[in-house]
Design an enzyme around this catalytic site. Structure first.
Site, mmCIF file in Angstrom:
data_model
loop_
_atom_site.group_PDB
_atom_site.id
_atom_site.type_symbol
_atom_site.label_atom_id
_atom_site.label_comp_id
_atom_site.label_asym_id
_atom_site.label_seq_id
_atom_site.Cartn_x
_atom_site.Cartn_y
_atom_site.Cartn_z
ATOM 1 N N LYS A 33 0.854 -1.207 0.000
ATOM 2 C CA LYS A 33 0.000 0.000 0.000
ATOM 3 C C LYS A 33 0.884 1.249 0.000
ATOM 4 O O LYS A 33 2.101 1.166 0.218
ATOM 5 C CB LYS A 33 -0.880 -0.024 1.242
ATOM 6 C CG LYS A 33 -0.083 0.112 2.552
ATOM 7 C CD LYS A 33 -0.932 -0.110 3.786
ATOM 8 C CE LYS A 33 -0.089 0.068 5.042
ATOM 9 N NZ LYS A 33 -0.830 -0.341 6.260
ATOM 10 N N ARG A 131 -10.223 0.599 14.955
ATOM 11 C CA ARG A 131 -10.118 1.242 13.644
ATOM 12 C C ARG A 131 -10.990 0.404 12.712
ATOM 13 O O ARG A 131 -12.200 0.453 12.823
ATOM 14 C CB ARG A 131 -8.637 1.323 13.240
ATOM 15 C CG ARG A 131 -8.359 2.327 12.164
ATOM 16 C CD ARG A 131 -6.884 2.380 11.812
ATOM 17 N NE ARG A 131 -6.407 1.155 11.174
ATOM 18 C CZ ARG A 131 -5.158 0.943 10.769
ATOM 19 N NH1 ARG A 131 -4.236 1.864 10.951
ATOM 20 N NH2 ARG A 131 -4.806 -0.180 10.182
ATOM 21 N N HIS A 163 -5.877 -6.710 13.349
ATOM 22 C CA HIS A 163 -4.652 -5.909 13.260
ATOM 23 C C HIS A 163 -4.249 -5.454 14.663
ATOM 24 O O HIS A 163 -5.101 -5.122 15.485
ATOM 25 C CB HIS A 163 -4.927 -4.710 12.349
ATOM 26 C CG HIS A 163 -3.701 -3.962 11.888
ATOM 27 N ND1 HIS A 163 -2.570 -4.590 11.406
ATOM 28 C CD2 HIS A 163 -3.450 -2.627 11.808
ATOM 29 C CE1 HIS A 163 -1.671 -3.661 11.054
ATOM 30 N NE2 HIS A 163 -2.174 -2.471 11.292
ATOM 31 N N ARG A 219 1.485 -10.535 7.461
ATOM 32 C CA ARG A 219 1.304 -9.367 6.585
ATOM 33 C C ARG A 219 2.367 -8.296 6.862
ATOM 34 O O ARG A 219 2.035 -7.182 7.269
ATOM 35 C CB ARG A 219 -0.074 -8.721 6.823
ATOM 36 C CG ARG A 219 -1.289 -9.596 6.647
ATOM 37 C CD ARG A 219 -2.562 -8.754 6.699
ATOM 38 N NE ARG A 219 -2.638 -7.869 7.845
ATOM 39 C CZ ARG A 219 -3.213 -8.182 9.021
ATOM 40 N NH1 ARG A 219 -3.795 -9.354 9.199
ATOM 41 N NH2 ARG A 219 -3.214 -7.315 10.010
ATOM 42 N N TYR A 261 14.856 31.344 5.123
ATOM 43 C CA TYR A 261 13.726 32.141 5.612
ATOM 44 C C TYR A 261 13.737 32.298 7.127
ATOM 45 O O TYR A 261 13.930 31.324 7.860
ATOM 46 C CB TYR A 261 12.405 31.468 5.239
ATOM 47 C CG TYR A 261 12.088 31.468 3.765
ATOM 48 C CD1 TYR A 261 12.064 32.640 3.019
ATOM 49 C CD2 TYR A 261 11.790 30.277 3.122
ATOM 50 C CE1 TYR A 261 11.756 32.621 1.669
ATOM 51 C CE2 TYR A 261 11.474 30.241 1.764
ATOM 52 C CZ TYR A 261 11.458 31.437 1.045
ATOM 53 O OH TYR A 261 11.144 31.403 -0.273
ATOM 54 N N CYS A 308 13.015 24.845 2.775
ATOM 55 C CA CYS A 308 12.099 25.571 1.889
ATOM 56 C C CYS A 308 11.326 24.557 1.055
ATOM 57 O O CYS A 308 11.516 23.356 1.183
ATOM 58 C CB CYS A 308 12.885 26.507 0.983
ATOM 59 S SG CYS A 308 14.063 27.535 1.890
ATOM 60 N N MET A 309 10.477 25.044 0.177
ATOM 61 C CA MET A 309 9.694 24.124 -0.646
ATOM 62 C C MET A 309 10.588 23.251 -1.525
ATOM 63 O O MET A 309 10.320 22.065 -1.726
ATOM 64 C CB MET A 309 8.710 24.897 -1.533
ATOM 65 C CG MET A 309 7.822 23.981 -2.352
ATOM 66 S SD MET A 309 6.726 24.856 -3.460
ATOM 67 C CE MET A 309 5.585 25.591 -2.313
HETATM 68 C C1 LIG Z 1 -0.111 -1.434 6.867
HETATM 69 C C2 LIG Z 1 -0.692 -2.678 7.357
HETATM 70 C C3 LIG Z 1 0.106 -3.815 7.573
HETATM 71 C C4 LIG Z 1 1.602 -3.782 7.502
HETATM 72 O O1 LIG Z 1 2.076 -3.127 8.653
HETATM 73 P P1 LIG Z 1 3.646 -2.990 8.943
HETATM 74 O O2 LIG Z 1 3.720 -2.436 10.303
HETATM 75 O O3 LIG Z 1 4.144 -2.021 7.912
HETATM 76 O O4 LIG Z 1 4.224 -4.322 8.780
HETATM 77 C C5 LIG Z 1 -0.527 -5.002 7.904
HETATM 78 N N1 LIG Z 1 -1.863 -5.050 8.056
HETATM 79 C C6 LIG Z 1 -2.652 -3.956 7.898
HETATM 80 C C7 LIG Z 1 -4.112 -4.065 8.094
HETATM 81 C C8 LIG Z 1 -2.100 -2.744 7.547
HETATM 82 O O5 LIG Z 1 -2.877 -1.669 7.394
#
Ligand SMILES: *Cc1c(COP(=O)(O)O)cnc(C)c1O
Length: 373
Positions: A33, A131, A163, A219, A261, A308-309
């Site tokens: 992602k 979440r 998660h 994951r 700046y 800066c930018m």
């Molecule tokens: C981003 C995410 C992960 C991976 O998390 P890391 O800490 O980068 O390994 C796994 N599961 C879910 C649901 C996530 O949103």
């Protein structure tokens, strides 16, 4: 000649995936992602699959469809789906979808009808993060509805998942509590008559530190890019991203010269200044003003004055610096350069945000270790 670049070492991603792979008997989902945490979703995904990743994990439907359009056929799970999306396109493309409510389940049933094939679903339970995921109170109703839809041939429940809140702090009691809730949730899944093939819970931190949370699938995201989720530990991972730029201008200025700046920095003595063409439009946090570490001429320096930018300035004292010299903001650290962890510490954020910021800007991404597909 290049001006600024983000280099991504795909061999590092392959090595990291292999390392994670060898630490578990579960299948491995490489999370790509956020444009592969800034490393480029498609190259990162291909490198991870080369090295034995079984699955790819993304948030949005768009990300999942982009993987499919690129010809990637590995299992893909998408888990951040607002109402009203063309989910049937995902179902048609064989993308697995995460469902956490009856409303989402209904949309997925509708998408299955439109796609004329059953959606593959991963039901998500909220074990404490508050979440995504169904609360434990709402879980039985979701399971019953999903079991009924599956019996009607409308969907296929292939996964159950959750998660972690605190996996980056090994030993935190919340992790054990969440694991216990997950086990309870799994018992209810069984009672509902569902037998999903993949139960999954572990992010990078849990993949590295809690084998008892691996279940059927892990994951990891951050760790595949070589960064550690746990402060002070590297787990033998190798950071894949380097951000650097070539000095565009150098000049000699007297002591007492205000820089950038707001003149928040003033030279203490006569100094060589180097102007580096990277700024907050390129991912350099403005919070790195007077704190961001940069290696130039083999020496670690600190950004002088405001970011800066498009540029920032380094006070190099009496050190010789020349136009075109390479300033490295962060890399693997192998040559003494700062790391994304050093940047995170300097600006009060996490390494995740540093690499993600640098990858999604105008700076060209250059790949090492590319293989023809
Ligand atoms: C981003 C995410 C992960 C991976 O998390 P890391 O800490 O980068 O390994 C796994 N599961 C879910 C649901 C996530 O949103």
């Amino acid at each position: 000649m290049w001006q600024a670049e983000v280099r991504v070492d795909l061999d590092a991603i392959r090595e990291n995936v292999s390392r994670l792979r060898s630490g578990t008997t579960a299948e491995l989902m490489a999370v790509v992602k956020g444009d592969g945490y800034g490393h480029g979703m498609l190259p990162a995904a291909r490198a991870a699959l080369d090295a034995g990743a079984d699955w790819l994990g993304v948030c949005t439907l768009d990300e999942a469809l982009t993987l499919r359009r690129a010809g990637i056929t590995a299992p893909v799970l998408a888990w951040l789906l607002a109402p009203g999306l063309p989910l049937h396109e995902g179902v048609g493309a064989g993308v697995d979808l995460a469902a956490a409510s009856l409303a989402q389940l209904d949309e997925m049933i509708e998408a299955s009808r439109r796609a004329e094939r059953p959606a593959r679903l991963h039901l998500k339970i909220d074990t404490g993060l508050s979440r995504g995921g169904a609360t434990v109170a709402d879980w039985p109703a979701l399971l019953d509805a999903a079991a009924k839809a599956q019996a009607d041939g409308l969907v296929e429940v292939v996964g159950v998942w959750s998660h972690f809140v605190y996996a980056d702090m090994p030993g935190h009691p919340t992790t054990d509590r969440q694991l216990a809730v997950f086990h309870e949730g799994l018992a209810m899944v069984e009672q509902a008559g569902l037998r999903p093939r993949w139960r999954h819970l572990a992010n990078s931190a849990a993949t590295l530190t809690r084998p008892d949370t691996h279940f059927d699938l892990v994951r990891p995201g951050l760790a595949i890019y070589g960064l550690s989720p746990v402060a002070g530990e590297t787990y033998g991972l190798r950071p894949a991203m380097t951000a650097r730029a070539r000095v565009m201008l150098t000049k000699r200025v007297p002591a007492g010269t205000g820089v950038s700046y707001g003149h928040t920095y003033t030279t203490e003595s006569d100094a060589n200044l180097a102007v580096v063409p990277l700024g907050y439009a390129d991912g350099v946090p403005r919070h790195a003003s007077n704190s961001g570490p940069v290696q130039l001429g083999g020496v670690r320096r600190t950004i002088s004055g405001r970011v800066c930018m498009d540029q920032f300035v380094l006070d190099c004292g009496d050190d010789p610096v020349a136009d075109g010299d390479v300033a490295t903001l962060f890399g693997s650290g192998a040559d003494g350069e700062p790391t994304a962890d050093d940047w995170a510490e300097a600006v009060g954020t996490i390494n995740y945000e540093i690499v993600t910021r640098f990858g999604s800007t105008r700076v060209p991404r250059v790949y090492d270790g590319e293989r023809s597909p």
